[in-house]
Design a protein around this motif. Structure first.
Motif, PDB file in Angstrom:
ATOM      1  N   SER A  72       0.924  -1.307  -0.392  1.00 35.46           N
ATOM      2  CA  SER A  72      -0.223   0.082  -0.286  1.00 35.46           C
ATOM      3  C   SER A  72       0.998   1.573  -0.359  1.00 35.46           C
ATOM      4  CB  SER A  72      -1.227   0.247   1.433  1.00 35.46           C
ATOM      5  OG  SER A  72      -1.923   1.469   1.591  1.00 35.46           O
ATOM      6  N   HIS A  73       2.128   1.199   1.200  1.00 31.96           N
ATOM      7  CA  HIS A  73       2.651   2.979   1.438  1.00 31.96           C
ATOM      8  C   HIS A  73       3.169   2.789  -0.605  1.00 31.96           C
ATOM      9  CE1 HIS A  73       5.138   6.264   2.597  1.00 31.96           C
ATOM     10  NE2 HIS A  73       6.206   5.025   2.448  1.00 31.96           N
ATOM     11  N   VAL A  74       4.118   0.949  -0.791  1.00 27.33           N
ATOM     12  CA  VAL A  74       4.908   2.039  -2.379  1.00 27.33           C
ATOM     13  C   VAL A  74       4.073   2.289  -2.850  1.00 27.33           C
ATOM     14  CG1 VAL A  74       6.444   0.278  -3.413  1.00 27.33           C
ATOM     15  CG2 VAL A  74       6.908  -0.044  -0.828  1.00 27.33           C
ATOM     16  N   SER A  75       3.082   1.605  -3.522  1.00 30.86           N
ATOM     17  CA  SER A  75       2.501   1.647  -4.264  1.00 30.86           C
ATOM     18  C   SER A  75       1.398   3.275  -4.558  1.00 30.86           C
ATOM     19  CB  SER A  75       0.063   1.201  -4.481  1.00 30.86           C
ATOM     20  OG  SER A  75       0.908  -0.321  -4.143  1.00 30.86           O
ATOM     21  N   THR A  76       2.006   4.189  -2.838  1.00 34.22           N
ATOM     22  CA  THR A  76       1.351   5.549  -2.963  1.00 34.22           C
ATOM     23  C   THR A  76       2.776   6.561  -3.586  1.00 34.22           C
ATOM     24  OG1 THR A  76       2.535   5.967  -0.810  1.00 34.22           O
ATOM     25  CG2 THR A  76       0.191   5.083  -1.298  1.00 34.22           C
ATOM     26  N   VAL A  77       4.078   5.483  -3.183  1.00 36.17           N
ATOM     27  CA  VAL A  77       4.882   5.880  -3.920  1.00 36.17           C
ATOM     28  C   VAL A  77       5.254   5.741  -5.452  1.00 36.17           C
ATOM     29  CG1 VAL A  77       7.205   6.096  -3.419  1.00 36.17           C
ATOM     30  CG2 VAL A  77       6.532   5.945  -2.009  1.00 36.17           C
ATOM     31  N   ALA A  78       4.732   4.955  -6.013  1.00 34.14           N
ATOM     32  CA  ALA A  78       4.685   5.098  -7.280  1.00 34.14           C
ATOM     33  C   ALA A  78       3.491   5.430  -7.836  1.00 34.14           C
ATOM     34  CB  ALA A  78       4.652   3.563  -7.538  1.00 34.14           C
ATOM     35  N   LEU A  79       2.529   6.167  -7.282  1.00 32.22           N
ATOM     36  CA  LEU A  79       1.532   6.892  -7.551  1.00 32.22           C
ATOM     37  C   LEU A  79       1.625   8.313  -7.764  1.00 32.22           C
ATOM     38  CD1 LEU A  79      -1.371   7.003  -9.060  1.00 32.22           C
ATOM     39  CD2 LEU A  79      -1.781   7.008  -6.378  1.00 32.22           C
ATOM     40  N   PHE A  80       2.513   8.365  -6.878  1.00 33.16           N
ATOM     41  CA  PHE A  80       2.704  10.144  -7.028  1.00 33.16           C
ATOM     42  C   PHE A  80       3.365  10.804  -7.943  1.00 33.16           C
ATOM     43  CE2 PHE A  80       5.115  13.512  -5.708  1.00 33.16           C
ATOM     44  CZ  PHE A  80       4.353  14.416  -5.678  1.00 33.16           C
ATOM     45  N   ILE A  81       4.624   9.615  -8.350  1.00 31.30           N
ATOM     46  CA  ILE A  81       5.828   9.451  -9.309  1.00 31.30           C
ATOM     47  C   ILE A  81       5.095   9.457 -10.892  1.00 31.30           C
ATOM     48  CG2 ILE A  81       7.567   8.419 -10.906  1.00 31.30           C
ATOM     49  CD1 ILE A  81       9.071   7.393  -7.843  1.00 31.30           C
ATOM     50  N   CYS A  82       4.187   8.627 -10.994  1.00 33.15           N
ATOM     51  CA  CYS A  82       3.410   8.664 -11.512  1.00 33.15           C
ATOM     52  C   CYS A  82       2.918   9.771 -12.063  1.00 33.15           C
ATOM     53  CB  CYS A  82       1.966   7.723 -12.123  1.00 33.15           C
ATOM     54  SG  CYS A  82       2.909   6.087 -12.587  1.00 33.15           S
ATOM     55  N   VAL A  83       2.146  10.434 -10.989  1.00 29.75           N
ATOM     56  CA  VAL A  83       1.318  11.938 -11.671  1.00 29.75           C
ATOM     57  C   VAL A  83       2.280  12.888 -11.961  1.00 29.75           C
ATOM     58  CG1 VAL A  83       0.149  14.188 -10.240  1.00 29.75           C
ATOM     59  CG2 VAL A  83      -0.597  11.001  -9.555  1.00 29.75           C
ATOM     60  N   PHE A  84       3.296  12.573 -11.340  1.00 29.87           N
ATOM     61  CA  PHE A  84       4.346  14.425 -11.746  1.00 29.87           C
ATOM     62  C   PHE A  84       4.885  13.853 -13.056  1.00 29.87           C
ATOM     63  CE2 PHE A  84       9.202  15.146 -12.566  1.00 29.87           C
ATOM     64  CZ  PHE A  84       8.752  17.185 -11.674  1.00 29.87           C
ATOM     65  N   VAL A  85       4.870  13.255 -13.324  1.00 36.24           N
ATOM     66  CA  VAL A  85       5.257  12.117 -14.539  1.00 36.24           C
ATOM     67  C   VAL A  85       4.731  13.461 -15.666  1.00 36.24           C
ATOM     68  CG1 VAL A  85       6.235  10.792 -15.923  1.00 36.24           C
ATOM     69  CG2 VAL A  85       6.927  10.172 -14.334  1.00 36.24           C
ATOM     70  N   VAL A  86       2.788  12.796 -15.686  1.00 40.72           N
ATOM     71  CA  VAL A  86       1.937  13.232 -16.544  1.00 40.72           C
ATOM     72  C   VAL A  86       2.206  14.210 -16.641  1.00 40.72           C
ATOM     73  CG1 VAL A  86       1.058  10.673 -16.257  1.00 40.72           C
ATOM     74  CG2 VAL A  86       0.615  12.542 -14.741  1.00 40.72           C
ATOM     75  N   ILE A  87       2.188  14.914 -15.306  1.00 37.97           N
ATOM     76  CA  ILE A  87       1.955  16.562 -15.444  1.00 37.97           C
ATOM     77  C   ILE A  87       3.605  16.802 -15.943  1.00 37.97           C
ATOM     78  CG2 ILE A  87       2.020  18.666 -13.614  1.00 37.97           C
ATOM     79  CD1 ILE A  87       0.323  16.905 -11.651  1.00 37.97           C
ATOM     80  N   TYR A  88       4.750  16.900 -15.578  1.00 39.51           N
ATOM     81  CA  TYR A  88       5.648  17.505 -16.183  1.00 39.51           C
ATOM     82  C   TYR A  88       5.858  17.309 -17.654  1.00 39.51           C
ATOM     83  CZ  TYR A  88      10.625  18.596 -16.852  1.00 39.51           C
ATOM     84  OH  TYR A  88      11.191  19.142 -16.545  1.00 39.51           O
ATOM     85  N   ASN A  89       5.739  16.183 -18.183  1.00 39.17           N
ATOM     86  CA  ASN A  89       5.956  15.394 -19.534  1.00 39.17           C
ATOM     87  C   ASN A  89       4.621  15.519 -20.369  1.00 39.17           C
ATOM     88  OD1 ASN A  89       8.885  14.409 -18.760  1.00 39.17           O
ATOM     89  ND2 ASN A  89       8.226  12.817 -18.471  1.00 39.17           N
ATOM     90  N   PHE A  90       3.291  15.299 -20.193  1.00 39.00           N
ATOM     91  CA  PHE A  90       2.407  15.226 -20.830  1.00 39.00           C
ATOM     92  C   PHE A  90       1.247  16.944 -20.658  1.00 39.00           C
ATOM     93  CE2 PHE A  90       4.062  10.794 -20.130  1.00 39.00           C
ATOM     94  CZ  PHE A  90       4.084  10.156 -21.490  1.00 39.00           C
ATOM     95  N   ASP A  91       1.720  16.949 -19.759  1.00 34.44           N
ATOM     96  CA  ASP A  91       1.253  18.851 -19.644  1.00 34.44           C
ATOM     97  C   ASP A  91      -0.349  18.426 -19.033  1.00 34.44           C
ATOM     98  OD1 ASP A  91       3.023  20.342 -20.524  1.00 34.44           O
ATOM     99  OD2 ASP A  91       2.801  20.131 -22.350  1.00 34.44           O
ATOM    100  N   TRP A  92      -0.165  17.044 -18.145  1.00 32.79           N
ATOM    101  CA  TRP A  92      -1.444  17.591 -17.598  1.00 32.79           C
ATOM    102  C   TRP A  92      -2.219  18.230 -16.644  1.00 32.79           C
ATOM    103  CZ3 TRP A  92      -3.491  12.086 -16.266  1.00 32.79           C
ATOM    104  CH2 TRP A  92      -3.883  11.291 -17.953  1.00 32.79           C
ATOM    105  N   ASN A  93      -3.204  18.877 -16.244  1.00 38.60           N
ATOM    106  CA  ASN A  93      -3.215  19.878 -15.049  1.00 38.60           C
ATOM    107  C   ASN A  93      -2.874  19.507 -14.426  1.00 38.60           C
ATOM    108  OD1 ASN A  93      -4.294  21.828 -13.878  1.00 38.60           O
ATOM    109  ND2 ASN A  93      -6.404  21.702 -14.965  1.00 38.60           N
ATOM    110  N   PRO A  94      -2.665  19.997 -13.041  1.00 37.12           N
ATOM    111  CA  PRO A  94      -2.155  19.218 -11.590  1.00 37.12           C
ATOM    112  C   PRO A  94      -3.704  19.606 -10.684  1.00 37.12           C
ATOM    113  CG  PRO A  94      -0.830  21.403 -12.146  1.00 37.12           C
ATOM    114  CD  PRO A  94      -1.648  20.710 -13.708  1.00 37.12           C
ATOM    115  N   ALA A  95      -4.679  20.417 -10.941  1.00 30.95           N
ATOM    116  CA  ALA A  95      -5.181  20.712 -10.421  1.00 30.95           C
ATOM    117  C   ALA A  95      -6.625  20.088 -10.133  1.00 30.95           C
ATOM    118  CB  ALA A  95      -6.225  22.094 -10.986  1.00 30.95           C
TER     119      ALA A  95
END
Length: 301
Positions: A72-95
């Motif tokens: 569960s905890h490692v999944s939260t870390v991996a999910l957070f990294i995925c969120v940053f990548v899609v915001i930084y590389n794919f211009d997803w809206n962080p809001a």
């Protein structure tokens, strides 16, 4: 010449003494002078040795269920990294992530308040939430320009080390707790989020990203620990939901190979690692005392 010759005297062999005095029994005492060499060890030296006094017999399903806390905890870390990548590389809206995290946080809070008979004042909780949001709004312009002079490669390396330390120092203990979990792991994750947020382009993006990180690393672990102590089935559903969301994130940022690696890692932690630990139990041994006749003894093979 005498009529009876006296027998010749025997000469003692080299290194031997006639009529040797018997040595005293050896005692395991360093401060007593004994007629033994310094490196002498008697056969009774290890007679009172007790090995693995508290060997615990594990069951496969118990270990597998406990591994869900780590997953569960490692999944939260991996999910957070995925969120940053899609915001930084794919211009997803962080809001959008900030809004989704706030929505699920409110649901979790009301579930905790209703089922857990929480005595915390709702007014105090609301004031704390307003204070956090106000602080992030005020600090977002500063945090945005925090690492402008630092190269992106250094930012990625720092964030990786901070997340690894977060995983290492996280509290994985099982059972209900009335206190807030240790803050070291949370501070490490928030620090990694601040470092990554400084790479975003706008102040609103920094605010939304940091708000999502506080919800994921500050509030979610408390709810997850409470849910596991309240309902293990609910904890399993929550962990499965995290795994699925993370799988989708891995599929988006890395394709099928990243999705497969993540799935293999989850299955290894839930199934292979517990079986391996049980297989290693045969190498444990224990000297059993008469006070514990019912406890099985594990011997080396």
């Amino acid at each position: 010449m005498s009529s009876v010759d006296s027998p010749p005297k025997r000469t003692p062999r080299y290194g031997s003494t006639p009529n040797p005095r018997p040595k005293k029994s050896w005692r395991k005492l360093l401060w007593v002078h004994q007629p033994y060499p310094d490196n002498y060890v008697d056969v009774s030296f290890l007679s009172q040795l007790k090995r693995n006094m508290h060997v615990q017999q594990y069951s496969f399903w118990a270990l597998s269920s406990d591994s869900t806390v780590i997953i569960s905890h490692v999944s939260t870390v991996a999910l957070f990294i995925c969120v940053f990548v899609v915001i930084y590389n794919f211009d997803w809206n962080p809001a959008w992530f900030a809004f989704s995290g706030s929505f699920f946080t409110l649901i979790g809070y009301f579930v905790w308040d209703y089922l857990g008979n929480n005595t915390t004042s709702r007014t105090a909780t609301f004031k704390s939430a307003v204070l956090i949001v106000s602080t992030l709004l005020g600090l977002s312009p500063v945090l945005k320009s925090l690492t402008q002079s630092t190269s992106s490669d250094s930012i990625w390396a720092i964030s990786v080390w901070l997340f690894l330390l977060n995983i290492f120092f996280h509290d994985y203990s099982v059972g209900p707790k009335k206190t807030v979990p240790p803050t070291l792991s949370t501070n490490l994750a928030i620090s990694a989020a601040i470092v990554l947020a400084s790479r975003l382009s706008t102040t609103l993006s920094v605010f939304s990203f940091l708000l999502f990180s506080i919800e994921l690393f500050g509030l979610f672990p408390i709810f997850s620990r409470w849910l596991r102590s309240y309902s293990f089935i609910g904890h399993l559903f929550l962990t499965a939901f995290l795994i699925i969301i993370t799988e989708l994130g891995m599929l988006r940022i890395g394709g099928w190979w990243a999705c497969g690696i993540w799935l293999a890692a989850v299955l290894s932690a839930a199934l292979i690692a517990p079986g391996w630990l049980i297989a290693l139990q045969k190498y444990k041994n224990e000297i059993q005392g008469p006070w514990d006749p019912a406890k099985p003894v594990l011997r080396n093979r």
